[in-house]
Design a protein around this motif. Structure first.
Motif, PDB file in Angstrom:
ATOM      1  N   VAL A 100      17.583  53.826  19.634  1.00 46.28           N
ATOM      2  CA  VAL A 100      17.859  52.394  19.464  1.00 46.28           C
ATOM      3  C   VAL A 100      16.867  51.824  18.456  1.00 46.28           C
ATOM      4  O   VAL A 100      15.683  52.119  18.501  1.00 46.28           O
ATOM      5  CB  VAL A 100      17.725  51.651  20.820  1.00 46.28           C
ATOM      6  CG1 VAL A 100      18.028  50.169  20.657  1.00 46.28           C
ATOM      7  CG2 VAL A 100      18.640  52.277  21.868  1.00 46.28           C
ATOM      8  N   GLU A 101      17.373  50.988  17.547  1.00 39.78           N
ATOM      9  CA  GLU A 101      16.495  50.321  16.571  1.00 39.78           C
ATOM     10  C   GLU A 101      15.625  49.289  17.281  1.00 39.78           C
ATOM     11  O   GLU A 101      15.957  48.844  18.382  1.00 39.78           O
ATOM     12  CB  GLU A 101      17.346  49.616  15.496  1.00 39.78           C
ATOM     13  CG  GLU A 101      18.107  50.554  14.602  1.00 39.78           C
ATOM     14  CD  GLU A 101      18.890  49.810  13.520  1.00 39.78           C
ATOM     15  OE1 GLU A 101      18.770  48.569  13.397  1.00 39.78           O
ATOM     16  OE2 GLU A 101      19.631  50.489  12.795  1.00 39.78           O
ATOM     17  N   PRO A 102      14.549  48.854  16.644  1.00 36.64           N
ATOM     18  CA  PRO A 102      13.726  47.788  17.244  1.00 36.64           C
ATOM     19  C   PRO A 102      14.564  46.516  17.466  1.00 36.64           C
ATOM     20  O   PRO A 102      15.448  46.189  16.674  1.00 36.64           O
ATOM     21  CB  PRO A 102      12.647  47.541  16.193  1.00 36.64           C
ATOM     22  CG  PRO A 102      12.575  48.815  15.405  1.00 36.64           C
ATOM     23  CD  PRO A 102      13.975  49.357  15.391  1.00 36.64           C
ATOM     24  N   VAL A 103      14.253  45.820  18.549  1.00 38.25           N
ATOM     25  CA  VAL A 103      14.935  44.557  18.875  1.00 38.25           C
ATOM     26  C   VAL A 103      14.468  43.490  17.900  1.00 38.25           C
ATOM     27  O   VAL A 103      13.279  43.392  17.589  1.00 38.25           O
ATOM     28  CB  VAL A 103      14.654  44.140  20.327  1.00 38.25           C
ATOM     29  CG1 VAL A 103      15.250  42.762  20.626  1.00 38.25           C
ATOM     30  CG2 VAL A 103      15.185  45.188  21.293  1.00 38.25           C
ATOM     31  N   ARG A 104      15.427  42.716  17.405  1.00 37.37           N
ATOM     32  CA  ARG A 104      15.118  41.622  16.481  1.00 37.37           C
ATOM     33  C   ARG A 104      15.642  40.305  17.035  1.00 37.37           C
ATOM     34  O   ARG A 104      16.433  40.289  17.966  1.00 37.37           O
ATOM     35  CB  ARG A 104      15.775  41.901  15.119  1.00 37.37           C
ATOM     36  CG  ARG A 104      15.176  43.124  14.434  1.00 37.37           C
ATOM     37  CD  ARG A 104      15.945  43.489  13.202  1.00 37.37           C
ATOM     38  NE  ARG A 104      17.008  44.413  13.614  1.00 37.37           N
ATOM     39  CZ  ARG A 104      17.832  45.002  12.788  1.00 37.37           C
ATOM     40  NH1 ARG A 104      17.785  44.762  11.501  1.00 37.37           N
ATOM     41  NH2 ARG A 104      18.749  45.826  13.225  1.00 37.37           N
ATOM     42  N   VAL A 105      15.220  39.213  16.427  1.00 37.58           N
ATOM     43  CA  VAL A 105      15.694  37.876  16.794  1.00 37.58           C
ATOM     44  C   VAL A 105      16.523  37.348  15.638  1.00 37.58           C
ATOM     45  O   VAL A 105      16.058  37.319  14.489  1.00 37.58           O
ATOM     46  CB  VAL A 105      14.509  36.918  17.078  1.00 37.58           C
ATOM     47  CG1 VAL A 105      15.016  35.519  17.386  1.00 37.58           C
ATOM     48  CG2 VAL A 105      13.645  37.451  18.209  1.00 37.58           C
ATOM     49  N   ASP A 106      17.753  36.916  15.931  1.00 41.98           N
ATOM     50  CA  ASP A 106      18.611  36.335  14.900  1.00 41.98           C
ATOM     51  C   ASP A 106      18.012  34.991  14.486  1.00 41.98           C
ATOM     52  O   ASP A 106      17.824  34.107  15.330  1.00 41.98           O
ATOM     53  CB  ASP A 106      20.031  36.143  15.451  1.00 41.98           C
ATOM     54  CG  ASP A 106      20.989  35.639  14.395  1.00 41.98           C
ATOM     55  OD1 ASP A 106      20.769  34.523  13.854  1.00 41.98           O
ATOM     56  OD2 ASP A 106      21.979  36.331  14.107  1.00 41.98           O
ATOM     57  N   PRO A 107      17.691  34.808  13.192  1.00 42.20           N
ATOM     58  CA  PRO A 107      17.031  33.575  12.763  1.00 42.20           C
ATOM     59  C   PRO A 107      17.916  32.333  12.875  1.00 42.20           C
ATOM     60  O   PRO A 107      17.410  31.220  12.881  1.00 42.20           O
ATOM     61  CB  PRO A 107      16.660  33.855  11.306  1.00 42.20           C
ATOM     62  CG  PRO A 107      17.585  34.932  10.863  1.00 42.20           C
ATOM     63  CD  PRO A 107      17.904  35.736  12.077  1.00 42.20           C
ATOM     64  N   ILE A 108      19.204  32.523  12.990  1.00 43.69           N
ATOM     65  CA  ILE A 108      20.124  31.378  13.081  1.00 43.69           C
ATOM     66  C   ILE A 108      20.373  30.981  14.530  1.00 43.69           C
ATOM     67  O   ILE A 108      20.286  29.814  14.891  1.00 43.69           O
ATOM     68  CB  ILE A 108      21.448  31.691  12.353  1.00 43.69           C
ATOM     69  CG1 ILE A 108      21.165  31.928  10.867  1.00 43.69           C
ATOM     70  CG2 ILE A 108      22.465  30.562  12.552  1.00 43.69           C
ATOM     71  CD1 ILE A 108      22.331  32.495  10.093  1.00 43.69           C
ATOM     72  N   THR A 109      20.687  31.984  15.387  1.00 41.29           N
ATOM     73  CA  THR A 109      21.051  31.682  16.777  1.00 41.29           C
ATOM     74  C   THR A 109      19.894  31.803  17.755  1.00 41.29           C
ATOM     75  O   THR A 109      19.951  31.238  18.849  1.00 41.29           O
ATOM     76  CB  THR A 109      22.154  32.643  17.250  1.00 41.29           C
ATOM     77  OG1 THR A 109      21.617  33.975  17.265  1.00 41.29           O
ATOM     78  CG2 THR A 109      23.378  32.579  16.352  1.00 41.29           C
ATOM     79  N   GLY A 110      18.869  32.565  17.392  1.00 39.12           N
ATOM     80  CA  GLY A 110      17.775  32.840  18.317  1.00 39.12           C
ATOM     81  C   GLY A 110      18.084  33.953  19.301  1.00 39.12           C
ATOM     82  O   GLY A 110      17.264  34.291  20.147  1.00 39.12           O
TER      83      GLY A 110
END
Length: 132
Positions: A100-110
């Motif tokens: 699994v890739e690292p977890v990210r935060v969507d900059p638009i929706t959070g």
């Protein structure tokens, strides 16, 4: 036209047993119907996604062409599944040997999101919808 929701996504796999194991045993999708079509030397496996009416149709065909493996190529980019707890879901996938890739935060929706792949390299996304 009054489109209510998506009914299903169809996937063609290269190894039916391997993909069936991945989607059913590792991801936990529920088998609705499994059909072998002798005239096509092909399986069709209908899988329910969670408690929804949405489905994946998993097909096998002899010698299907390879997928273009560039995420920005035309056509289907990825499938996304909503999960209740990203951290727990990632741990579960990794415990089953799924990278699994690292977890990210969507900059638009959070929302939190990450990617992994099925046995044929089809990109799959997990999304934790913040506030849901």
């Amino acid at each position: 036209m009054d489109i209510k929701h998506m009914h299903h996504v169809a996937i063609i796999c290269s190894n039916y047993e391997k993909s069936k194991h991945f989607y059913v045993d590792l991801l936990g999708l529920t088998v609705i119907h499994e059909t072998y079509r002798a005239e096509r030397d092909s399986y069709k496996l209908d899988l329910r996604i969670g408690d929804t009416a949405q489905e994946i149709e998993l097909f096998s065909f002899p010698n299907p062409p390879l997928r273009v493996n560039q995420p920005e190529a035309r056509g289907l980019r990825h499938l996304a599944f909503v999960v209740a707890n990203m951290e727990q879901s990632v741990r579960e996938l990794e415990s089953k040997g799924i990278q699994v890739e690292p977890v990210r935060v969507d900059p638009i929706t959070g929302n939190l999101y990450t990617f992994f792949a099925d046995p044929d390299g089809l990109p799959l996304e997990l999304v934790e919808v913040i506030g849901e």
